[in-house]
Design an enzyme around this catalytic site. Structure first.
Site, PDB file in Angstrom:
ATOM      1  CG  PHE A  24     -16.545  13.840  -5.966  1.00  0.00           C
ATOM      2  CD1 PHE A  24     -15.437  14.324  -5.206  1.00  0.00           C
ATOM      3  CD2 PHE A  24     -16.180  13.366  -7.159  1.00  0.00           C
ATOM      4  CE1 PHE A  24     -14.172  14.242  -5.691  1.00  0.00           C
ATOM      5  CE2 PHE A  24     -15.005  13.221  -7.681  1.00  0.00           C
ATOM      6  CZ  PHE A  24     -14.079  13.668  -7.005  1.00  0.00           C
ATOM      7  CD  GLU A  39      -8.725  17.033 -17.845  1.00  0.00           C
ATOM      8  OE1 GLU A  39      -9.044  18.005 -16.931  1.00  0.00           O
ATOM      9  OE2 GLU A  39      -9.202  15.959 -17.964  1.00  0.00           O
TER      10      GLU A  39
HETATM   11  C1  LIG Z   1     -13.248  12.158 -16.945  1.00  0.00           C
HETATM   12  C2  LIG Z   1     -13.831  12.877 -15.764  1.00  0.00           C
HETATM   13  C3  LIG Z   1     -13.082  14.101 -15.591  1.00  0.00           C
HETATM   14  C4  LIG Z   1     -13.643  14.953 -14.536  1.00  0.00           C
HETATM   15  N1  LIG Z   1     -13.065  16.249 -14.337  1.00  0.00           N
HETATM   16  C5  LIG Z   1     -13.554  16.727 -13.391  1.00  0.00           C
HETATM   17  C6  LIG Z   1     -12.843  18.155 -13.031  1.00  0.00           C
HETATM   18  O1  LIG Z   1     -11.739  18.355 -13.331  1.00  0.00           O
HETATM   19  N2  LIG Z   1     -13.481  18.885 -12.006  1.00  0.00           N
HETATM   20  C7  LIG Z   1     -14.775  18.802 -11.810  1.00  0.00           C
HETATM   21  O2  LIG Z   1     -15.065  19.379 -10.514  1.00  0.00           O
HETATM   22  N3  LIG Z   1     -15.167  17.600 -11.973  1.00  0.00           N
HETATM   23  C8  LIG Z   1     -14.916  16.881 -12.852  1.00  0.00           C
HETATM   24  N4  LIG Z   1     -15.734  15.718 -13.139  1.00  0.00           N
HETATM   25  C9  LIG Z   1     -17.025  15.515 -12.949  1.00  0.00           C
HETATM   26  C10 LIG Z   1     -17.054  15.028 -11.413  1.00  0.00           C
HETATM   27  O3  LIG Z   1     -16.125  13.694 -11.385  1.00  0.00           O
HETATM   28  C11 LIG Z   1     -18.679  14.604 -11.197  1.00  0.00           C
HETATM   29  O4  LIG Z   1     -19.291  15.810 -11.394  1.00  0.00           O
HETATM   30  C12 LIG Z   1     -18.780  13.964  -9.888  1.00  0.00           C
HETATM   31  O5  LIG Z   1     -17.995  12.797  -9.931  1.00  0.00           O
HETATM   32  C13 LIG Z   1     -20.187  13.855  -9.655  1.00  0.00           C
HETATM   33  O6  LIG Z   1     -20.146  13.342  -8.198  1.00  0.00           O
HETATM   34  P1  LIG Z   1     -21.493  12.121  -7.945  1.00  0.00           P
HETATM   35  O7  LIG Z   1     -21.343  11.684  -6.583  1.00  0.00           O
HETATM   36  O8  LIG Z   1     -22.727  12.529  -8.486  1.00  0.00           O
HETATM   37  O9  LIG Z   1     -21.226  10.996  -8.721  1.00  0.00           O
HETATM   38  P2  LIG Z   1     -19.748  10.080  -8.882  1.00  0.00           P
HETATM   39  O10 LIG Z   1     -18.620  10.754  -8.213  1.00  0.00           O
HETATM   40  O11 LIG Z   1     -19.651   9.679 -10.387  1.00  0.00           O
HETATM   41  O12 LIG Z   1     -20.320   8.737  -8.099  1.00  0.00           O
HETATM   42  C14 LIG Z   1     -21.157   7.859  -8.623  1.00  0.00           C
HETATM   43  C15 LIG Z   1     -20.988   6.524  -7.663  1.00  0.00           C
HETATM   44  O13 LIG Z   1     -22.229   5.869  -7.686  1.00  0.00           O
HETATM   45  C16 LIG Z   1     -21.577   4.549  -8.093  1.00  0.00           C
HETATM   46  N5  LIG Z   1     -22.897   3.740  -8.740  1.00  0.00           N
HETATM   47  C17 LIG Z   1     -23.190   3.983  -9.908  1.00  0.00           C
HETATM   48  N6  LIG Z   1     -24.322   3.372 -10.204  1.00  0.00           N
HETATM   49  C18 LIG Z   1     -24.545   2.555  -9.086  1.00  0.00           C
HETATM   50  C19 LIG Z   1     -25.518   1.371  -8.810  1.00  0.00           C
HETATM   51  N7  LIG Z   1     -26.577   1.338  -9.709  1.00  0.00           N
HETATM   52  N8  LIG Z   1     -25.383   0.874  -7.460  1.00  0.00           N
HETATM   53  C20 LIG Z   1     -24.269   1.068  -6.881  1.00  0.00           C
HETATM   54  N9  LIG Z   1     -23.551   2.199  -7.125  1.00  0.00           N
HETATM   55  C21 LIG Z   1     -23.491   2.681  -8.277  1.00  0.00           C
HETATM   56  C22 LIG Z   1     -20.346   4.565  -8.932  1.00  0.00           C
HETATM   57  O14 LIG Z   1     -19.745   3.458  -8.863  1.00  0.00           O
HETATM   58  C23 LIG Z   1     -19.759   5.988  -8.009  1.00  0.00           C
HETATM   59  O15 LIG Z   1     -18.906   5.391  -6.958  1.00  0.00           O
HETATM   60  C24 LIG Z   1     -15.170  15.044 -14.189  1.00  0.00           C
HETATM   61  C25 LIG Z   1     -15.544  13.631 -14.775  1.00  0.00           C
HETATM   62  C26 LIG Z   1     -14.935  12.814 -15.294  1.00  0.00           C
HETATM   63  C27 LIG Z   1     -15.742  11.368 -15.842  1.00  0.00           C
END
Ligand SMILES: Cc1cc2nc3c(=O)[nH]c(=O)nc-3n(C[C@H](O)[C@H](O)[C@H](O)COP(=O)(O)OP(=O)(O)OC[C@H]3O[C@@H](n4cnc5c(N)ncnc54)[C@H](O)[C@@H]3O)c2cc1C
Length: 428
Positions: free
Chosen positions: A17, A174
């Site tokens: 995200f 859920e």
């Molecule tokens: C099961 C579940 C249900 C959820 N439900 C909700 C909800 O209902 N509402 C809500 O608002 N939030 C929800 N969340 C939380 C939400 O998904 C996260 O807050 C959000 O995804 C965070 O965004 P981010 O970009 O920080 O990380 P992420 O979206 O997790 O993205 C991280 C990305 O980095 C990549 N990555 C990781 N490590 C490496 C590396 N070393 N090298 C290269 N790439 C890497 C991964 O592949 C991934 O694509 C939920 C989370 C989970 C796990």
């Protein structure tokens, strides 16, 4: 001699995200953006439990990152796992080999499960974070019913038909609610030796209430809604052991053994290992969950060229911690991009402000809770709002259409169409 890059290089780590929002917000900017992710897809994690419970197929909640960004000429997408960041050399190293340089770095690699120092539990109690996790859990759960049908041993059958979900956060709630619906409705009439409705679904929560981020009255409502589905919610239940045959729980000083073949872990989250690496490089301590404390403009202390966003960042604004949820990660991604552009123009960066539009958690059919704009919702209305929001925020028109059709069909038939699975040793 390598040619000098035409534009400043912005390297984004992670296409979740936060990272995706940052890349999109740099559209049209005079920068060369490279986005690296270890998978080829952006995953809509809020609907991951639907894949784990056979409601949706994996491609309905994910999309190839390079397809999403295909129209953005200044972005190159690379698949690779980042294993090291060298702040002095301004480069990152990929596990597959190769080094990528940067002028500006945005780190958005999110979080993973935490077993609170008991990583040996992971084999028996998988967590839900990736598509592979969801497909593995789905195979386990469906296989348990299949094996129970063929078992003649009463104790074995009971263990196969006991489902223990650990952690009363949104994922645990859920999962438990949907499992109860599968047992009571989806599988009805399909088995001869067992009654799927006799399956026992337990939700174990160590604290005093489930969905603790919500107001107390909504937590209590969520508990009642789960119980009306047949889920047994145990509060104050501390898990002290997990092995292939069951879970050990302590509650009010009493230790109990729950024989089971099905455990799902939804209890703990820790930041991506790159968090500790960045903190060390900047000479600061990560927080208890391994997240990186960032400055108010989302940069790494002492490194204005590095921004850390989403679940990996620890930030409090006016004493309130920015939550680890998708809207916060998106907003941080957009803000990081604005700050990159400001720095390129020689302007001052601005502090991040989090806009809280509300939050919702679903429990099962016609059951949910939510707080939107300070107003509280429960039950049917909350459920419809939850459905609407999740369709709107899914990436891609095709995914929206497919999910809408699958949910409409589920609504009328009580069926979950994604029930075909490979035996676990063949599962992806
Ligand atoms: C099961 C579940 C249900 C959820 N439900 C909700 C909800 O209902 N509402 C809500 O608002 N939030 C929800 N969340 C939380 C939400 O998904 C996260 O807050 C959000 O995804 C965070 O965004 P981010 O970009 O920080 O990380 P992420 O979206 O997790 O993205 C991280 C990305 O980095 C990549 N990555 C990781 N490590 C490496 C590396 N070393 N090298 C290269 N790439 C890497 C991964 O592949 C991934 O694509 C939920 C989370 C989970 C796990």
């Amino acid at each position: 001699m390598p040619m000098a890059p035409e534009h400043p290089r912005v390297l984004i780590l992670g296409g979740g995200f936060g990272g995706l929002a940052a890349a999109k917000a740099l559209k049209g900017a005079a920068v060369d953006v490279t986005l690296v992710d270890r998978t080829n897809h952006h995953l809509f994690q809020p609907l991951l439990y639907q894949v784990a419970t056979a409601g949706l197929a994996a491609p309905s909640i994910a999309a190839p990152i390079r397809h999403i960004l295909r129209g953005q000429r200044n972005v190159t997408v690379l698949m690779g796992e980042v294993v090291d960041i060298d702040l002095a050399a301004r480069s990152v190293t990929l596990a597959e080999g190769g080094v990528l340089g940067f002028d500006h770095l945005v780190v958005a690699t999110g979080a993973t499960h935490s077993y609170f120092g008991r990583d040996d539990w992971a084999t028996h109690a998988p967590g839900l974070k990736t598509l592979a996790d969801a497909q593995g859990i789905r195979a386990r759960l469906l296989e348990a019913f299949e094996r129970a049908e063929g078992s003649t041993d009463a104790a074995e059958r009971a263990a196969l038909l006991r489902f223990v979900v650990i952690g009363g956060g949104p994922t645990g709630v859920e999962m438990a609610g949907t499992l109860a619906e599968i047992a009571r409705h989806t599988l009805q009439g399909e088995f001869r030796g067992i009654d799927p409705a006799s399956a026992e679904i337990l939700l174990l929560e160590g604290g005093a209430r489930i969905l603790a981020a919500y107001p107390e009255a909504l937590s209590a409502s969520a508990k009642r809604q789960l119980e009306s589905l047949g889920v047994c919610v145990r509060l104050g239940a501390k898990v002290v052991g997990i092995d292939a045959d069951g879970v050990d729980v302590e509650r009010e000083g009493v230790r109990e053994r729950l024989p089971t073949r099905n455990v799902v872990w939804g209890a703990g989250v820790k930041a991506s290992p790159l968090g500790a690496l960045l903190a060390r490089a900047a000479g600061i301590d990560p927080d208890r969950a391994g997240r990186v404390p960032v400055t108010s403009d989302l940069s790494l202390p002492g490194h204005p060229e590095v921004q850390v966003i989403g679940d990996l960042a620890a930030l409090s604004i006016d004493g309130q911690a920015v939550p680890g949820i998708a809207p916060a990660a998106k907003q941080m991604g957009q803000h990081a991009a604005r700050n990159v552009i400001a720095r390129l123009r020689g302007q001052a960066t601005t502090p991040f402000r989090y806009r809280d539009y509300g939050s919702m958690a679903t429990i099962g059919r016609h059951r949910a809770i939510g707080v939107i704009g300070g107003m509280r919702f429960t039950g049917l209305l909350a459920w419809w709002l939850w459905l609407f929001a999740h369709i709107v925020f899914l990436i891609g028109y095709r995914n929206r259409l497919v999910v809408l059709m699958d949910w409409a069909s589920q609504y009328w038939t009580m069926q979950r169409h994604a029930r075909v699975f490979s035996p676990r040793d063949e599962a992806p």
